[in-house]
Design an enzyme around this catalytic site. Structure first.
Site, PDB file in Angstrom:
ATOM      1  N   HIS A  97       0.912  -1.189  -0.146  1.00 43.80           N
ATOM      2  CA  HIS A  97       0.134   0.122   0.154  1.00 43.80           C
ATOM      3  C   HIS A  97       0.769   1.203  -0.001  1.00 43.80           C
ATOM      4  CE1 HIS A  97      -2.733   2.958   1.362  1.00 43.80           C
ATOM      5  NE2 HIS A  97      -3.755   2.217   0.683  1.00 43.80           N
ATOM      6  N   GLU A 169      -3.642   1.653  -7.398  1.00 43.67           N
ATOM      7  CA  GLU A 169      -4.205   2.653  -6.803  1.00 43.67           C
ATOM      8  C   GLU A 169      -2.932   3.799  -7.181  1.00 43.67           C
ATOM      9  OE1 GLU A 169      -6.480   1.381  -3.148  1.00 43.67           O
ATOM     10  OE2 GLU A 169      -4.136   1.521  -2.497  1.00 43.67           O
TER      11      GLU A 169
HETATM   12  C1  PEP Z   1      -6.670   3.320   0.303  1.00 45.07           C
HETATM   13  O1  PEP Z   1      -5.984   3.633   1.117  1.00 45.07           O
HETATM   14  O2  PEP Z   1      -6.402   1.994  -0.318  1.00 45.07           O
HETATM   15  C2  PEP Z   1      -7.694   3.812  -0.537  1.00 45.07           C
HETATM   16  C3  PEP Z   1      -8.089   3.677  -1.716  1.00 45.07           C
HETATM   17  O3  PEP Z   1      -8.228   5.111   0.435  1.00 45.07           O
HETATM   18  P1  PEP Z   1      -9.183   6.164  -0.273  1.00 45.07           P
HETATM   19  O4  PEP Z   1     -10.438   5.380  -0.752  1.00 45.07           O
HETATM   20  O5  PEP Z   1      -9.671   6.813   1.247  1.00 45.07           O
HETATM   21  O6  PEP Z   1      -8.646   6.805  -1.092  1.00 45.07           O
END
Ligand code: PEP
Length: 260
Positions: A97, A169
């Protein structure tokens, strides 16, 4: 999202909720989210809540994921929790992450070791990858995705690759909660294609096409449907909105509706 494939909706609660609060919150979700064969709901509470929640959950309804662990199985590592200590409680493990990469300075080597440790302990790694704002600005998005995949999967064999989930992400879209910073469908489509291209090249076309690729970054119940309708996106990793029962349950309902 291809309708014959499973959809994953993952709640990353981050460093929120005491074990008591997590249990009450789970109780609220239990009453509102019915088990589904097509939509797998995975909850990732803090490490301290994993054991009590593992006793509370119906595993047909929810699975648990670790947010973090140390990759060695046991030993003199003060303050750490190993994946072999967690494996009775969880089925999945979030690895790589961006908050772990950039706040806690986890290296690519740490991440590769964690992927290998999760697989060794029969957990499904959810490998998070994604470019920073600067990498995107400098036209290095593809290079960042390829290098995080190559490094993170360094220890993964042809036999094991189909056990993984990849979560795209983009760092600039996480916790942004600003429309101006929301990832556009075209960005996500491009990224999922890059992930599949890399995996196809290294491990073969079959797994490149079938490996689940999720999107995460400021998703809420208003944006979830749009992201889930991107061909090649198999689910969502949700931070902030997963802490709000109405929003999270609505996202799960949207995912189920798109599968029926
Ligand atoms: C995450 O931390 O993996 C994430 C997607 O957070 P958020 O949805 O708050 O952007």
């Amino acid at each position: 999202m291809t309708s014959t494939r499973k959809t994953y909706i993952i709640a990353n609660w981050k460093m929120n909720f005491t074990p008591g609060e997590a249990s009450l919150y789970l109780h609220r979700l239990e009453g509102r989210i019915k088990p589904s064969r097509n939509v797998q709901v995975i909850l990732a509470p803090s490490t301290v809540s994993l054991q009590p929640l593992s006793l509370q959950i119906n595993r047909r309804q929810f699975k648990l994921a670790a947010q973090n662990f140390y990759w060695r199985d046991y030993g003199a590592f003060t303050g750490e929790t190993s994946v072999s200590q967690l494996r009775g409680f969880v089925d999945y493990a979030i690895i790589g992450h961006s908050e772990r990469r950039y706040i806690f300075n986890e290296s690519e080597e740490d991440i590769a070791n964690k992927v290998a440790a999760a697989l060794r302990n029969n957990l499904i790694p959810i490998l998070c990858i994604g470019e920073t704002a600067m990498e995107r600005r400098d036209g290095e998005t593809a290079a960042a995705i390829y290098s995080q995949l190559a490094n993170g999967l360094h220890e993964v064999s042809k036999e094991d690759i189909s056990k993984l989930i990849i979560a795209y992400e983009p760092v600039w879209a996480i916790s942004s909660n600003k429309n101006a910073h929301a990832a556009k469908p075209a960005d996500i489509d491009e990224a999922q294609a890059l992930v599949r291209k890399h995996i196809s090249k290294v491990y073969g076309k079959g797994v490149g096409e079938s490996i689940p690729v999720l999107y995460g970054g400021s998703v809420d119940h208003l944006s979830a449907g749009g992201y889930l309708s991107i061909e090649g996106i198999d689910g969502l990793l949700i931070g902030g909105a997963s802490l709000i029962a109405d929003s999270f349950c609505a996202i799960v309902e949207i995912a189920k509706g798109m599968k029926s």
